[in-house]
Design a protein around this motif. Structure first.
Motif, PDB file in Angstrom:
ATOM      1  N   ALA A  45       0.685  36.521 -47.278  1.00  0.00           N
ATOM      2  CA  ALA A  45      -0.519  35.706 -47.479  1.00  0.00           C
ATOM      3  C   ALA A  45      -0.136  34.228 -47.481  1.00  0.00           C
ATOM      4  O   ALA A  45      -0.803  33.389 -46.855  1.00  0.00           O
ATOM      5  N   HIS A  46       0.946  33.916 -48.187  1.00  0.00           N
ATOM      6  CA  HIS A  46       1.449  32.532 -48.188  1.00  0.00           C
ATOM      7  C   HIS A  46       1.901  32.130 -46.782  1.00  0.00           C
ATOM      8  O   HIS A  46       1.660  31.003 -46.344  1.00  0.00           O
ATOM      9  N   HIS A  47       2.540  33.067 -46.093  1.00  0.00           N
ATOM     10  CA  HIS A  47       3.046  32.779 -44.742  1.00  0.00           C
ATOM     11  C   HIS A  47       1.902  32.467 -43.789  1.00  0.00           C
ATOM     12  O   HIS A  47       1.985  31.539 -42.975  1.00  0.00           O
ATOM     13  N   PHE A  48       0.804  33.212 -43.899  1.00  0.00           N
ATOM     14  CA  PHE A  48      -0.358  32.964 -43.031  1.00  0.00           C
ATOM     15  C   PHE A  48      -0.883  31.540 -43.254  1.00  0.00           C
ATOM     16  O   PHE A  48      -1.157  30.802 -42.291  1.00  0.00           O
ATOM     17  N   LEU A  49      -0.986  31.146 -44.510  1.00  0.00           N
ATOM     18  CA  LEU A  49      -1.459  29.783 -44.801  1.00  0.00           C
ATOM     19  C   LEU A  49      -0.466  28.739 -44.293  1.00  0.00           C
ATOM     20  O   LEU A  49      -0.869  27.672 -43.817  1.00  0.00           O
TER      21      LEU A  49
END
Ligand SMILES: Cc1cc2nc3c(=O)[nH]c(=O)nc-3n(C[C@H](O)[C@H](O)[C@H](O)COP(=O)(O)O)c2cc1C
Length: 177
Positions: free
Chosen positions: A58-62
């Motif tokens: 989720a952090h990576h997507f952002l």
């Protein structure tokens, strides 16, 4: 210009990915990060799971959004809406930063084998993505993918091709000025 590109699909034969790849041919001088939602696989979002912390994906997507200048994406339509895979990434990311798309200019597309070309998911995204920080500059839906698209040469129908090229040019002008 750094371009983040993705299809809202996890299909290995995604037609939306084919459409994105076709459009990216017009951005050969740019730095392209074509991501695969399969690399953002996460448990199905729930408020209970969220209490245990956020998946790295989720952090990576952002982060990949933060790192780009513009977004080029094409959404697959399942049952008139986002695919579960896209919605899951979107839901997780939105809980960390509700402005998921971080004010990045977006070329938003959709395609499907049907005559509406994913027009339902397009309408939803067009209406609501701006609330999540998307700066939608152009939109394009390609109906009847298997009649209007050739895997080697791309969009076949001359009128549809003309419309798409016009929108790509308009997008370029808007994001480079
Ligand atoms: C569960 C499911 C629901 C679908 N619902 C729709 C729909 O509502 N509208 C539509 O145009 N196509 C629908 N389709 C067909 C998809 O548009 C088609 O599978 C397309 O290839 C999906 O895009 P993708 O190849 O990029 O994953 C559905 C397909 C599946 C598997």
């Amino acid at each position: 210009m750094k371009i983040l590109a993705f299809a809202g699909s996890t299909s290995s034969t995604s037609i939306n990915r084919e459409l994105v790849k076709f459009v990216l041919k017009d951005f050969q001088n740019d730095e392209i990060n074509l991501i695969d939602l399969n690399d953002f696989d996460m448990p199905v979002f729930s408020v209970d799971r969220e209490k245990k912390g956020f998946p790295d994906a989720a952090h990576h997507f952002l982060k990949v959004i933060e790192d780009c200048h513009v977004i080029i994406c094409s959404l697959a339509e399942h049952n008139k809406s986002y695919t579960a895979a896209f919605k899951n990434v979107f839901d997780w990311a939105s809980r960390i930063n509700v402005k998921v798309f971080q004010n990045k200019p977006m070329l938003l597309m959709s395609t499907s084998p049907g005559g509406y070309g994913g027009g339902n998911v397009m309408n939803t995204a067009k209406t609501f993505f701006p609330q999540f920080g998307a700066d939608i500059k152009e939109t394009f839906s390609l109906p009847k993918f298997y009649e209007n698209f050739d895997l080697e040469s791309g969009v076949i129908d001359p009128e549809m091709l003309k419309e798409l090229k016009k929108k790509i040019e308009s997008f370029k002008v808007q994001v480079t000025n």
